[in-house]
Design a protein around this motif. Structure first.
Motif, PDB file in Angstrom:
ATOM      1  N   ASN A 102       0.814  -1.216   0.000  1.00 13.32           N
ATOM      2  CA  ASN A 102       0.000   0.000   0.000  1.00 13.32           C
ATOM      3  C   ASN A 102       0.847   1.264   0.000  1.00 13.32           C
ATOM      4  N   GLN A 103       2.101   1.147   0.406  1.00 15.25           N
ATOM      5  CA  GLN A 103       2.948   2.318   0.575  1.00 15.25           C
ATOM      6  C   GLN A 103       3.626   2.775  -0.715  1.00 15.25           C
ATOM      7  N   SER A 104       3.449   2.039  -1.799  1.00 15.55           N
ATOM      8  CA  SER A 104       4.185   2.387  -3.005  1.00 15.55           C
ATOM      9  C   SER A 104       3.363   2.047  -4.245  1.00 15.55           C
ATOM     10  N   TYR A 105       3.993   2.182  -5.402  1.00 15.46           N
ATOM     11  CA  TYR A 105       3.349   1.907  -6.682  1.00 15.46           C
ATOM     12  C   TYR A 105       4.277   1.069  -7.541  1.00 15.46           C
ATOM     13  N   TRP A 106       3.700   0.409  -8.549  1.00 12.90           N
ATOM     14  CA  TRP A 106       4.545  -0.333  -9.486  1.00 12.90           C
ATOM     15  C   TRP A 106       5.424   0.628 -10.292  1.00 12.90           C
ATOM     16  N   ALA A 107       4.769   1.667 -10.818  1.00 13.97           N
ATOM     17  CA  ALA A 107       5.463   2.553 -11.750  1.00 13.97           C
ATOM     18  C   ALA A 107       6.051   3.775 -11.058  1.00 13.97           C
ATOM     19  N   PRO A 128      13.706   2.551 -10.126  1.00 15.68           N
ATOM     20  CA  PRO A 128      12.452   1.829  -9.880  1.00 15.68           C
ATOM     21  C   PRO A 128      12.000   1.979  -8.438  1.00 15.68           C
ATOM     22  N   THR A 129      10.690   1.916  -8.230  1.00 16.09           N
ATOM     23  CA  THR A 129      10.150   1.910  -6.878  1.00 16.09           C
ATOM     24  C   THR A 129      10.585   0.604  -6.194  1.00 16.09           C
ATOM     25  N   PRO A 130      10.525   0.535  -4.862  1.00 11.23           N
ATOM     26  CA  PRO A 130      10.893  -0.721  -4.190  1.00 11.23           C
ATOM     27  C   PRO A 130      10.131  -1.945  -4.705  1.00 11.23           C
ATOM     28  N   PRO A 131       8.776  -1.876  -4.896  1.00 18.34           N
ATOM     29  CA  PRO A 131       8.091  -3.057  -5.432  1.00 18.34           C
ATOM     30  C   PRO A 131       8.552  -3.416  -6.840  1.00 18.34           C
ATOM     31  N   MET A 132       8.793  -2.399  -7.681  1.00 16.58           N
ATOM     32  CA  MET A 132       9.255  -2.680  -9.038  1.00 16.58           C
ATOM     33  C   MET A 132      10.652  -3.300  -9.012  1.00 16.58           C
ATOM     34  N   HIS A 133      11.511  -2.801  -8.142  1.00 13.04           N
ATOM     35  CA  HIS A 133      12.865  -3.358  -8.029  1.00 13.04           C
ATOM     36  C   HIS A 133      12.794  -4.829  -7.614  1.00 13.04           C
TER      37      HIS A 133
END
Length: 260
Positions: A102-107, A128-133
């Protein structure tokens, strides 16, 4: 008689909910953890999976409403599509649903919600965001598996996941054989990086959450780059254009026909 019909309807509805919940359990739970990278996912293996064979793999990125840490909500939109017996028989593939926090985004997109209306400012380049990384590392980890057909790797997503799909394409343009993006968006300067990847774009023309112009700009930029974009717009659809996209009879045949 009306009471009996009502009881029968409620029973049928409850049965349907239970069956759907049981079906989604066919997706195994998994996680990828490497240093600071951490992401949970659900994975569906083909029926009669044989680790000695090679299978295509599809990574699906969910929308903002499915974010969290329960490793479950990401299956809400799209999860049932890949459980369809006809799909599983015709397209034996591995399907992976990672979940964004919830704290971040894919892009890598800046979202302004002041004034009650979302404004999207897509970033050209950037880290990249943490989730994308974490997803990038997760994908590399999957591609190291001997049972993955590296010539048939696909990605798709809706809304926030559509934005993430474009981001994955520009960060790994040589990895994916094809992709589909539903009601997403990107900075048009990034399109150059994935212009060679077969891409099918979907969007509702009445979308008041992610305006349709974000998709049409990408299609127009592909034309500028000498490509013929594949884009489907739904005149009466608002933000939920994914149900219509999932119902497209040619989407999966088109997707799985592509290969590197």
């Amino acid at each position: 008689m009306k009471t009996l019909k009502l009881i029968a309807s409620i029973t049928f509805l409850f049965y349907g909910i239970v069956v759907n919940a049981q079906d989604l359990k066919k997706y195994d739970s998994g996680n990828y953890i490497n240093g600071k990278d951490s992401i949970y996912y659900r994975i569906l293996f083909p029926e009669n999976f044989d680790a000695k064979q090679q299978y295509p793999i599809l990574f699906f990125l969910h929308g903002r409403g499915e974010s969290g840490t329960d490793n479950q909500k990401q299956l809400n939109n799209g999860g049932k599509l890949f459980l369809d017996p006809a799909f599983r028989k015709k397209f034996p593939a591995i399907v992976v649903f990672p979940q964004c926090s919830n704290q971040s985004y894919w892009a890598n997109v800046q979202i302004n919600t002041q004034g009650g209306k979302r404004e999207f400012n897509f970033v050209k380049g950037g880290k990249p965001t943490p989730p994308m990384h974490a997803v990038l590392g997760m994908i590399d980890n999957f591609l190291d598996k001997p049972f993955i057909d590296k010539k048939r790797v696909y990605v798709g997503g809706l809304s926030m996941g559509g934005m993430g799909t474009y981001e994955l394409l520009r960060r790994k343009p040589k990895t994916f054989a094809a992709a589909f993006a539903i009601c997403g968006g990107d900075h048009i300067a990034n399109v150059q990086k994935y212009k060679k990847v077969p891409l099918w774009i979907f969007h509702g023309e009445k979308d008041d959450v992610v305006p349709v112009v974000f998709s049409t700009k990408i299609a127009d930029q592909l034309k500028v780059l000498g490509k013929t974009p594949k884009i489907t717009l739904y005149p009466n659809a608002n933000h939920n254009s994914w149900d219509s996209a999932f119902a497209e009879p040619e989407l999966m045949p088109w997707l799985f026909a592509q290969h590197n």
